[in-house]
Motif scaffolding. Structure first.
Motif, PDB file in Angstrom:
ATOM      1  N   GLN A   1      12.638 -20.935  -1.278  1.00 28.09           N
ATOM      2  CA  GLN A   1      11.602 -21.764  -0.654  1.00 28.09           C
ATOM      3  C   GLN A   1      11.051 -22.804  -1.618  1.00 28.09           C
ATOM      4  OE1 GLN A   1       8.874 -18.686   0.457  1.00 28.09           O
ATOM      5  NE2 GLN A   1       9.953 -18.199   2.357  1.00 28.09           N
ATOM      6  N   MET A   2      11.148 -22.513  -2.904  1.00 28.21           N
ATOM      7  CA  MET A   2      10.631 -23.422  -3.940  1.00 28.21           C
ATOM      8  C   MET A   2      11.709 -24.381  -4.448  1.00 28.21           C
ATOM      9  SD  MET A   2       8.471 -20.518  -6.002  1.00 28.21           S
ATOM     10  CE  MET A   2       8.243 -21.521  -7.434  1.00 28.21           C
ATOM     11  N   ASN A   3      12.748 -24.632  -3.639  1.00 25.50           N
ATOM     12  CA  ASN A   3      13.835 -25.537  -3.990  1.00 25.50           C
ATOM     13  C   ASN A   3      14.707 -24.993  -5.122  1.00 25.50           C
ATOM     14  OD1 ASN A   3      15.246 -27.880  -3.370  1.00 25.50           O
ATOM     15  ND2 ASN A   3      14.222 -29.044  -4.981  1.00 25.50           N
ATOM     16  N   GLY A   4      14.702 -23.684  -5.284  1.00 26.29           N
ATOM     17  CA  GLY A   4      15.443 -23.059  -6.371  1.00 26.29           C
ATOM     18  C   GLY A   4      16.949 -23.189  -6.263  1.00 26.29           C
ATOM     19  N   VAL A   5      17.472 -23.186  -5.045  1.00 27.03           N
ATOM     20  CA  VAL A   5      18.924 -23.314  -4.871  1.00 27.03           C
ATOM     21  C   VAL A   5      19.381 -24.660  -5.427  1.00 27.03           C
ATOM     22  CG1 VAL A   5      20.813 -23.441  -3.190  1.00 27.03           C
ATOM     23  CG2 VAL A   5      18.986 -21.759  -2.882  1.00 27.03           C
ATOM     24  N   ASP A   6      18.668 -25.711  -5.072  1.00 29.99           N
ATOM     25  CA  ASP A   6      19.029 -27.046  -5.545  1.00 29.99           C
ATOM     26  C   ASP A   6      18.890 -27.165  -7.065  1.00 29.99           C
ATOM     27  OD1 ASP A   6      19.944 -29.678  -4.821  1.00 29.99           O
ATOM     28  OD2 ASP A   6      17.946 -30.400  -5.368  1.00 29.99           O
ATOM     29  N   VAL A   7      17.844 -26.574  -7.609  1.00 29.29           N
ATOM     30  CA  VAL A   7      17.620 -26.635  -9.061  1.00 29.29           C
ATOM     31  C   VAL A   7      18.737 -25.914  -9.810  1.00 29.29           C
ATOM     32  CG1 VAL A   7      16.083 -25.894 -10.930  1.00 29.29           C
ATOM     33  CG2 VAL A   7      15.127 -26.940  -8.867  1.00 29.29           C
TER      34      VAL A   7
ATOM     35  N   ALA B   1      28.487 -17.277  -0.793  1.00 23.77           N
ATOM     36  CA  ALA B   1      28.045 -18.256   0.204  1.00 23.77           C
ATOM     37  C   ALA B   1      28.702 -18.023   1.558  1.00 23.77           C
ATOM     38  CB  ALA B   1      28.342 -19.667  -0.284  1.00 23.77           C
ATOM     39  N   MET B   2      29.966 -17.600   1.554  1.00 28.58           N
ATOM     40  CA  MET B   2      30.702 -17.460   2.809  1.00 28.58           C
ATOM     41  C   MET B   2      30.563 -16.087   3.445  1.00 28.58           C
ATOM     42  SD  MET B   2      34.119 -19.777   2.246  1.00 28.58           S
ATOM     43  CE  MET B   2      34.762 -18.905   0.847  1.00 28.58           C
ATOM     44  N   THR B   3      30.025 -15.119   2.728  1.00 29.35           N
ATOM     45  CA  THR B   3      29.858 -13.779   3.284  1.00 29.35           C
ATOM     46  C   THR B   3      28.856 -13.799   4.434  1.00 29.35           C
ATOM     47  OG1 THR B   3      30.372 -12.744   1.168  1.00 29.35           O
ATOM     48  CG2 THR B   3      29.172 -11.402   2.761  1.00 29.35           C
ATOM     49  N   ASN B   4      29.321 -13.432   5.616  1.00 28.24           N
ATOM     50  CA  ASN B   4      28.486 -13.373   6.826  1.00 28.24           C
ATOM     51  C   ASN B   4      27.819 -14.703   7.151  1.00 28.24           C
ATOM     52  OD1 ASN B   4      29.067 -10.617   7.195  1.00 28.24           O
ATOM     53  ND2 ASN B   4      27.455 -10.068   5.757  1.00 28.24           N
ATOM     54  N   TYR B   5      28.470 -15.819   6.796  1.00 29.23           N
ATOM     55  CA  TYR B   5      27.902 -17.132   7.104  1.00 29.23           C
ATOM     56  C   TYR B   5      29.029 -18.096   7.473  1.00 29.23           C
ATOM     57  CZ  TYR B   5      24.686 -21.059   6.952  1.00 29.23           C
ATOM     58  OH  TYR B   5      23.930 -22.153   7.285  1.00 29.23           O
ATOM     59  N   PRO B   6      29.467 -18.076   8.735  1.00 34.62           N
ATOM     60  CA  PRO B   6      30.580 -18.923   9.180  1.00 34.62           C
ATOM     61  C   PRO B   6      30.421 -20.420   8.893  1.00 34.62           C
ATOM     62  CG  PRO B   6      30.131 -17.259  10.834  1.00 34.62           C
ATOM     63  CD  PRO B   6      29.033 -17.156   9.796  1.00 34.62           C
TER      64      PRO B   6
ATOM     65  N   SER C   1      16.801  -7.981  -8.742  1.00 33.14           N
ATOM     66  CA  SER C   1      15.985  -6.813  -8.416  1.00 33.14           C
ATOM     67  C   SER C   1      15.132  -6.963  -7.159  1.00 33.14           C
ATOM     68  CB  SER C   1      15.077  -6.466  -9.604  1.00 33.14           C
ATOM     69  OG  SER C   1      14.177  -7.536  -9.850  1.00 33.14           O
ATOM     70  N   SER C   2      15.124  -8.137  -6.533  1.00 34.56           N
ATOM     71  CA  SER C   2      14.198  -8.318  -5.427  1.00 34.56           C
ATOM     72  C   SER C   2      14.655  -9.391  -4.441  1.00 34.56           C
ATOM     73  CB  SER C   2      12.815  -8.688  -5.979  1.00 34.56           C
ATOM     74  OG  SER C   2      11.954  -9.098  -4.964  1.00 34.56           O
ATOM     75  N   VAL C   3      14.811  -9.002  -3.186  1.00 37.08           N
ATOM     76  CA  VAL C   3      15.122  -9.962  -2.128  1.00 37.08           C
ATOM     77  C   VAL C   3      13.950 -10.923  -1.935  1.00 37.08           C
ATOM     78  CG1 VAL C   3      15.671 -10.210   0.327  1.00 37.08           C
ATOM     79  CG2 VAL C   3      16.703  -8.362  -0.992  1.00 37.08           C
ATOM     80  N   ALA C   4      12.736 -10.418  -2.113  1.00 38.51           N
ATOM     81  CA  ALA C   4      11.552 -11.277  -1.985  1.00 38.51           C
ATOM     82  C   ALA C   4      11.608 -12.403  -3.024  1.00 38.51           C
ATOM     83  CB  ALA C   4      10.275 -10.459  -2.156  1.00 38.51           C
ATOM     84  N   ASN C   5      12.026 -12.086  -4.238  1.00 33.48           N
ATOM     85  CA  ASN C   5      12.166 -13.122  -5.273  1.00 33.48           C
ATOM     86  C   ASN C   5      13.236 -14.132  -4.884  1.00 33.48           C
ATOM     87  OD1 ASN C   5      10.208 -11.932  -6.863  1.00 33.48           O
ATOM     88  ND2 ASN C   5      11.668 -10.879  -8.187  1.00 33.48           N
ATOM     89  N   GLN C   6      14.327 -13.660  -4.308  1.00 34.01           N
ATOM     90  CA  GLN C   6      15.400 -14.553  -3.876  1.00 34.01           C
ATOM     91  C   GLN C   6      14.896 -15.526  -2.818  1.00 34.01           C
ATOM     92  OE1 GLN C   6      18.271 -11.709  -2.483  1.00 34.01           O
ATOM     93  NE2 GLN C   6      18.733 -10.971  -4.545  1.00 34.01           N
TER      94      GLN C   6
ATOM     95  N   LEU D   1      20.146 -15.300   4.075  1.00 30.60           N
ATOM     96  CA  LEU D   1      20.755 -16.284   4.967  1.00 30.60           C
ATOM     97  C   LEU D   1      20.139 -17.673   4.800  1.00 30.60           C
ATOM     98  CD1 LEU D   1      22.736 -16.824   7.310  1.00 30.60           C
ATOM     99  CD2 LEU D   1      20.869 -16.247   8.863  1.00 30.60           C
ATOM    100  N   GLU D   2      18.831 -17.735   4.698  1.00 29.57           N
ATOM    101  CA  GLU D   2      18.184 -19.047   4.611  1.00 29.57           C
ATOM    102  C   GLU D   2      18.594 -19.810   3.347  1.00 29.57           C
ATOM    103  OE1 GLU D   2      14.951 -15.916   3.626  1.00 29.57           O
ATOM    104  OE2 GLU D   2      16.545 -16.156   5.094  1.00 29.57           O
ATOM    105  N   ASN D   3      18.922 -19.079   2.276  1.00 29.97           N
ATOM    106  CA  ASN D   3      19.381 -19.741   1.060  1.00 29.97           C
ATOM    107  C   ASN D   3      20.827 -20.215   1.185  1.00 29.97           C
ATOM    108  OD1 ASN D   3      16.894 -19.418  -0.110  1.00 29.97           O
ATOM    109  ND2 ASN D   3      17.485 -17.663  -1.344  1.00 29.97           N
ATOM    110  N   LYS D   4      21.608 -19.535   2.003  1.00 30.89           N
ATOM    111  CA  LYS D   4      22.969 -20.004   2.278  1.00 30.89           C
ATOM    112  C   LYS D   4      22.907 -21.349   2.995  1.00 30.89           C
ATOM    113  CE  LYS D   4      24.822 -15.378   2.508  1.00 30.89           C
ATOM    114  NZ  LYS D   4      26.038 -14.659   2.695  1.00 30.89           N
TER     115      LYS D   4
END
Length: 172
Positions: A35-41, A113-118, A25-30, A77-80
C-alpha cells in the motif's frame, strides 16, 4: 549521478535483510508495504541490476535480499496487481535476457507473481516471456549455472496451462 560507493553500503545491506525478515514473517507487513508503493520501490532497486552484476559479495547479498523482499511482496493478490501495473513482468524478462547473476532470482519472482494470478501469466505470454524462459529449462546440467530443476519447469508450465484453460471459456 550515483557513485559506486552509494550503490551498496552496510546500512543498505542490513536494511534489506531486516526488510526481508519482516516481510517473511507477516502478511500484514506485505500488504502494508504494498500500500505504501513498496512493490514499485523494490522493483526500482532491483532494476539497477538488470544490466550489471553486483560487484562484491556484500552487494550480491543485498540484491538477493531485495529479491527475497520482492517475492514476499508478491504473496498477497493486491501486490501481484501492483507488480503487473509497475511492469514487473517485463523487468524480470529483461533481467532474464541479460543472463546476469539475477537470472535465477528473476525466474523465482515470476514464479511468485504468476502463482494463482492468471493476469500475470497472460502478460508473461503476451510479452514473449516463454521465448526467454524455456532455454533455461532446456540446458544440460553441466553447461549452465542457471539450471532450473525439472520440477520448477513443470510447475511453471502448469501455471501457464492453468491460466490458458481457466480463461478458455471466455473465448468460446
Amino acid at each position: 549521478m550515483i557513485n559506486k560507493e552509494e550503490l551498496c553500503d552496510s546500512n543498505k545491506i542490513y536494511a534489506s535483510e531486516i526488510l526481508a525478515i519482516l516481510l517473511q514473517s507477516s502478511v500484514a507487513n506485505q500488504k502494508r508495504l504494498g500500500q505504501m508503493n513498496g512493490v514499485d520501490v523494490v522493483l526500482q532497486a532491483v532494476a539497477m541490476y538488470k544490466l550489471r552484476d553486483p560487484k562484491s559479495l556484500d552487494e550480491e547479498e543485498m540484491v538477493e535480499n531485495l529479491f527475497d523482499c520482492l517475492c514476499c511482496l508478491l504473496m498477497p493478490l493486491e501486490n501481484k496487481e501492483r507488480f503487473l501495473k509497475a511492469e514487473g513482468v517485463e523487468l524480470m524478462i529483461i533481467i532474464m535476457n541479460q543472463k546476469k547473476l539475477c537470472y535465477g532470482s528473476a525466474i523465482r519472482a515470476l514464479d511468485f507473481a504468476m502463482t494463482n494470478y492468471p493476469p500475470a501469466c497472460e502478460r508473461f505470454v503476451d510479452v514473449m516471456g516463454i521465448k526467454t524462459a524455456f532455454p533455461a529449462f532446456m540446458v544440460k546440467a553441466s553447461s549452465s549455472p542457471f539450471l532450473v530443476s525439472y520440477q520448477r519447469c513443470f510447475d511453471f508450465v502448469s501455471k501457464l496451462y492453468h491460466s490458458a484453460t481457466s480463461n478458455l471459456h471466455i473465448l468460446l
